[in-house]
Scaffold this active site. Structure first.
Site, PDB file in Angstrom:
ATOM      1  N   GLU A 197       0.784  -1.154  -0.141  1.00 31.86           N
ATOM      2  CA  GLU A 197       0.135   0.016  -0.070  1.00 31.86           C
ATOM      3  C   GLU A 197       1.088   1.269   0.128  1.00 31.86           C
ATOM      4  O   GLU A 197       1.758   1.569   0.939  1.00 31.86           O
ATOM      5  CB  GLU A 197      -0.964  -0.060   1.335  1.00 31.86           C
ATOM      6  CG  GLU A 197      -1.826   1.422   1.088  1.00 31.86           C
ATOM      7  CD  GLU A 197      -2.703   1.543   2.444  1.00 31.86           C
ATOM      8  OE1 GLU A 197      -3.700   2.443   2.439  1.00 31.86           O
ATOM      9  OE2 GLU A 197      -2.466   0.721   3.512  1.00 31.86           O
ATOM     10  N   GLU A 229       5.040   4.918   3.360  1.00 33.92           N
ATOM     11  CA  GLU A 229       4.472   6.212   3.830  1.00 33.92           C
ATOM     12  C   GLU A 229       5.728   6.973   4.082  1.00 33.92           C
ATOM     13  O   GLU A 229       6.851   6.859   4.343  1.00 33.92           O
ATOM     14  CB  GLU A 229       3.970   6.214   5.246  1.00 33.92           C
ATOM     15  CG  GLU A 229       3.382   7.507   6.154  1.00 33.92           C
ATOM     16  CD  GLU A 229       2.718   8.199   5.215  1.00 33.92           C
ATOM     17  OE1 GLU A 229       1.770   7.965   4.639  1.00 33.92           O
ATOM     18  OE2 GLU A 229       3.141   9.507   5.190  1.00 33.92           O
ATOM     19  N   ASP A 271      -3.285  11.585  -2.080  1.00 31.11           N
ATOM     20  CA  ASP A 271      -3.209  13.090  -2.165  1.00 31.11           C
ATOM     21  C   ASP A 271      -3.642  13.592  -3.557  1.00 31.11           C
ATOM     22  O   ASP A 271      -2.902  12.938  -4.633  1.00 31.11           O
ATOM     23  CB  ASP A 271      -1.923  13.493  -1.750  1.00 31.11           C
ATOM     24  CG  ASP A 271      -1.608  13.230  -0.203  1.00 31.11           C
ATOM     25  OD1 ASP A 271      -2.500  13.151   0.550  1.00 31.11           O
ATOM     26  OD2 ASP A 271      -0.577  13.177   0.285  1.00 31.11           O
ATOM     27  N   LYS A 323      -3.015  21.145  -8.495  1.00 28.21           N
ATOM     28  CA  LYS A 323      -2.581  21.821  -9.403  1.00 28.21           C
ATOM     29  C   LYS A 323      -1.887  21.056 -10.733  1.00 28.21           C
ATOM     30  O   LYS A 323      -1.357  19.942 -10.265  1.00 28.21           O
ATOM     31  CB  LYS A 323      -1.481  22.632  -8.946  1.00 28.21           C
ATOM     32  CG  LYS A 323      -1.992  23.921  -7.874  1.00 28.21           C
ATOM     33  CD  LYS A 323      -0.877  24.750  -7.420  1.00 28.21           C
ATOM     34  CE  LYS A 323      -1.459  25.729  -6.311  1.00 28.21           C
ATOM     35  NZ  LYS A 323      -0.512  26.065  -5.131  1.00 28.21           N
ATOM     36  N   ASP A 382     -12.541   9.458  -2.589  1.00 30.18           N
ATOM     37  CA  ASP A 382     -13.864  10.229  -2.637  1.00 30.18           C
ATOM     38  C   ASP A 382     -13.621  11.407  -3.526  1.00 30.18           C
ATOM     39  O   ASP A 382     -14.607  12.077  -3.499  1.00 30.18           O
ATOM     40  CB  ASP A 382     -14.178  10.679  -1.348  1.00 30.18           C
ATOM     41  CG  ASP A 382     -13.271  11.642  -0.713  1.00 30.18           C
ATOM     42  OD1 ASP A 382     -12.262  11.763  -1.075  1.00 30.18           O
ATOM     43  OD2 ASP A 382     -13.921  12.457  -0.190  1.00 30.18           O
ATOM     44  N   THR A 434     -10.663   2.505   5.174  1.00 28.78           N
ATOM     45  CA  THR A 434      -9.069   3.149   5.450  1.00 28.78           C
ATOM     46  C   THR A 434      -9.787   4.248   6.346  1.00 28.78           C
ATOM     47  O   THR A 434     -11.030   4.611   6.473  1.00 28.78           O
ATOM     48  CB  THR A 434      -8.433   3.708   4.399  1.00 28.78           C
ATOM     49  OG1 THR A 434      -9.212   4.691   3.872  1.00 28.78           O
ATOM     50  CG2 THR A 434      -8.550   2.812   3.099  1.00 28.78           C
ATOM     51  N   GLU A 435      -8.714   4.795   7.070  1.00 29.78           N
ATOM     52  CA  GLU A 435      -9.126   5.808   7.867  1.00 29.78           C
ATOM     53  C   GLU A 435      -9.825   7.035   7.248  1.00 29.78           C
ATOM     54  O   GLU A 435     -10.872   7.680   7.642  1.00 29.78           O
ATOM     55  CB  GLU A 435      -7.814   6.666   8.536  1.00 29.78           C
ATOM     56  CG  GLU A 435      -7.473   6.133   9.809  1.00 29.78           C
ATOM     57  CD  GLU A 435      -6.059   5.348  10.027  1.00 29.78           C
ATOM     58  OE1 GLU A 435      -5.333   5.536   8.879  1.00 29.78           O
ATOM     59  OE2 GLU A 435      -5.600   4.973  11.085  1.00 29.78           O
ATOM     60  N   TYR A 436      -9.242   7.222   5.762  1.00 31.89           N
ATOM     61  CA  TYR A 436      -9.972   8.513   5.426  1.00 31.89           C
ATOM     62  C   TYR A 436     -11.397   8.161   4.642  1.00 31.89           C
ATOM     63  O   TYR A 436     -12.325   8.843   4.442  1.00 31.89           O
ATOM     64  CB  TYR A 436      -9.001   8.959   3.945  1.00 31.89           C
ATOM     65  CG  TYR A 436      -8.440  10.010   4.251  1.00 31.89           C
ATOM     66  CD1 TYR A 436      -7.123  10.048   5.276  1.00 31.89           C
ATOM     67  CD2 TYR A 436      -8.134  11.238   3.710  1.00 31.89           C
ATOM     68  CE1 TYR A 436      -6.404  10.976   5.856  1.00 31.89           C
ATOM     69  CE2 TYR A 436      -7.345  12.093   4.253  1.00 31.89           C
ATOM     70  CZ  TYR A 436      -6.371  11.988   5.161  1.00 31.89           C
ATOM     71  OH  TYR A 436      -5.511  13.070   5.474  1.00 31.89           O
ATOM     72  N   GLU A 437     -11.446   6.656   4.145  1.00 31.97           N
ATOM     73  CA  GLU A 437     -12.864   6.328   3.848  1.00 31.97           C
ATOM     74  C   GLU A 437     -13.762   6.336   4.998  1.00 31.97           C
ATOM     75  O   GLU A 437     -14.830   6.712   4.741  1.00 31.97           O
ATOM     76  CB  GLU A 437     -12.484   4.831   3.514  1.00 31.97           C
ATOM     77  CG  GLU A 437     -13.700   4.141   2.862  1.00 31.97           C
ATOM     78  CD  GLU A 437     -13.620   2.803   2.216  1.00 31.97           C
ATOM     79  OE1 GLU A 437     -12.254   2.241   2.394  1.00 31.97           O
ATOM     80  OE2 GLU A 437     -14.383   2.031   1.820  1.00 31.97           O
TER      81      GLU A 437
HETATM   82  N1  SAM Z   1      -4.313   5.685   2.883  1.00 30.54           N
HETATM   83  C1  SAM Z   1      -4.704   6.458   4.108  1.00 30.54           C
HETATM   84  C2  SAM Z   1      -6.178   6.252   3.974  1.00 30.54           C
HETATM   85  O1  SAM Z   1      -6.745   5.956   2.960  1.00 30.54           O
HETATM   86  O2  SAM Z   1      -6.612   6.582   5.057  1.00 30.54           O
HETATM   87  C3  SAM Z   1      -4.139   7.641   4.229  1.00 30.54           C
HETATM   88  C4  SAM Z   1      -4.630   8.574   2.904  1.00 30.54           C
HETATM   89  S1  SAM Z   1      -3.530  10.147   3.081  1.00 30.54           S
HETATM   90  C5  SAM Z   1      -4.802  11.308   2.165  1.00 30.54           C
HETATM   91  C6  SAM Z   1      -2.335  10.036   2.144  1.00 30.54           C
HETATM   92  C7  SAM Z   1      -1.103   9.470   2.592  1.00 30.54           C
HETATM   93  O3  SAM Z   1      -0.130   9.252   1.357  1.00 30.54           O
HETATM   94  C8  SAM Z   1      -0.595  10.427   3.689  1.00 30.54           C
HETATM   95  O4  SAM Z   1      -0.206  10.057   4.594  1.00 30.54           O
HETATM   96  C9  SAM Z   1       0.752  11.099   2.709  1.00 30.54           C
HETATM   97  O5  SAM Z   1       2.088  11.057   3.647  1.00 30.54           O
HETATM   98  C10 SAM Z   1       1.193   9.858   1.815  1.00 30.54           C
HETATM   99  N2  SAM Z   1       1.834   9.992   0.671  1.00 30.54           N
HETATM  100  C11 SAM Z   1       1.567  10.974  -0.390  1.00 30.54           C
HETATM  101  N3  SAM Z   1       2.671  11.040  -1.458  1.00 30.54           N
HETATM  102  C12 SAM Z   1       3.475   9.752  -1.027  1.00 30.54           C
HETATM  103  C13 SAM Z   1       4.785   9.486  -1.574  1.00 30.54           C
HETATM  104  N4  SAM Z   1       4.890   9.900  -2.599  1.00 30.54           N
HETATM  105  N5  SAM Z   1       5.153   8.490  -0.894  1.00 30.54           N
HETATM  106  C14 SAM Z   1       4.775   7.927   0.245  1.00 30.54           C
HETATM  107  N6  SAM Z   1       3.562   8.423   1.035  1.00 30.54           N
HETATM  108  C15 SAM Z   1       2.832   9.330   0.153  1.00 30.54           C
END
Ligand code: SAM
Length: 212
Positions: A43, A68, A117, A121, A153, A192-195
């Site tokens: 993941e 992460e 994320d 932009k 989402d 997931t947490e965000y879900e």
């Molecule tokens: N997957 C989790 C969830 O669904 O609850 C977290 C979602 S959060 C919006 C996105 C996560 O991806 C963040 O913790 C961010 O630090 C990590 N992330 C974003 N770009 C990344 C990258 N290039 N390499 C590693 N982690 C990354």
């Protein structure tokens, strides 16, 4: 997601047995890291690790690697794993831009992208985890019949991801614009947490599964 910097988090990570350090040196040797030849699923952008801890707990015959970027966030996943002590779950703290240097050809059979994320932009599009630039990286280590599962989402990000998958020549095997009300695709879904956070606000969850 970026949590407040937690003092000492880098030290905890540096000493933690579940974190793989110098990850580029184990490229092609993940079976040695896990001590078996079980399939490997990853993941990318796992956040605090709720999803990967649960899926690893449910599937002891599969190895999982959670990736992460931020120490402060990874620390939360480590805390969960310290309680669970799952032998089939490891973590890496890294920017996924270098992911192709960490896994060898055919080493991974599934990639999960959960609530990546959005980088809204245009000039940051190549940082989006389902972009064609990232698909090219995934192509270098995903098994021939391997799949990517992506859920979010964010409709703009999802539409973009569908276009990118098509442009990069991947097949869309399954797609839904309302995962939680799709009995087939939602079967066995792990939140997931965000879900949890966004679906509780009433947002529909979008998901695709792609292969080449
Ligand atoms: N997957 C989790 C969830 O669904 O609850 C977290 C979602 S959060 C919006 C996105 C996560 O991806 C963040 O913790 C961010 O630090 C990590 N992330 C974003 N770009 C990344 C990258 N290039 N390499 C590693 N982690 C990354």
């Amino acid at each position: 997601m970026r949590l407040r910097n937690i003092p000492g988090s880098r030290d905890v990570i540096a000493e933690n047995e579940y974190v793989v350090h110098e990850e580029k040196t184990v490229k092609g040797k993940w079976n040695i890291v896990f001590g078996n030849d079980n399939p490997i699923r990853i993941e990318i952008g796992m956040g605090k690790g709720r999803f990967i801890c649960e899926i690893a707990m449910c599937n002891p015959g599969i190895n999982y690697v959670g990736i992460e970027k931020y120490s402060s966030v990874l620390l939360r996943a480590i805390q969960k794993q310290e309680e669970l002590k799952l032998p089939n779950l490891k973590f890496i703290r890294m920017d996924a831009e270098e992911i192709a240097e960490v896994f060898g050809k055919d080493e991974v059979d599934r990639i999960y992208l959960n609530f990546s994320d959005p980088w809204p932009k245009d000039r940051h599009a190549k940082r989006r985890l389902p972009s064609r630039q990232f698909l090219k990286r995934y192509d270098s280590f995903l098994k021939k019949d391997g799949i990517i599962e992506f859920k979010t989402d964010n409709r703009d990000l999802f539409d973009y991801a569908v276009i990118e998958a098509n442009e990069a020549g991947w097949n869309i095997d399954s797609i839904t614009y309302d995962l939680h009300n799709d009995p087939v695709m939602n079967e066995g879904n792990i939140m997931t947490e965000y879900e949890e956070r966004f679906s509780s606000k009433g947002n529909p969850i979008f998901k695709y599964i792609i292969s080449r």
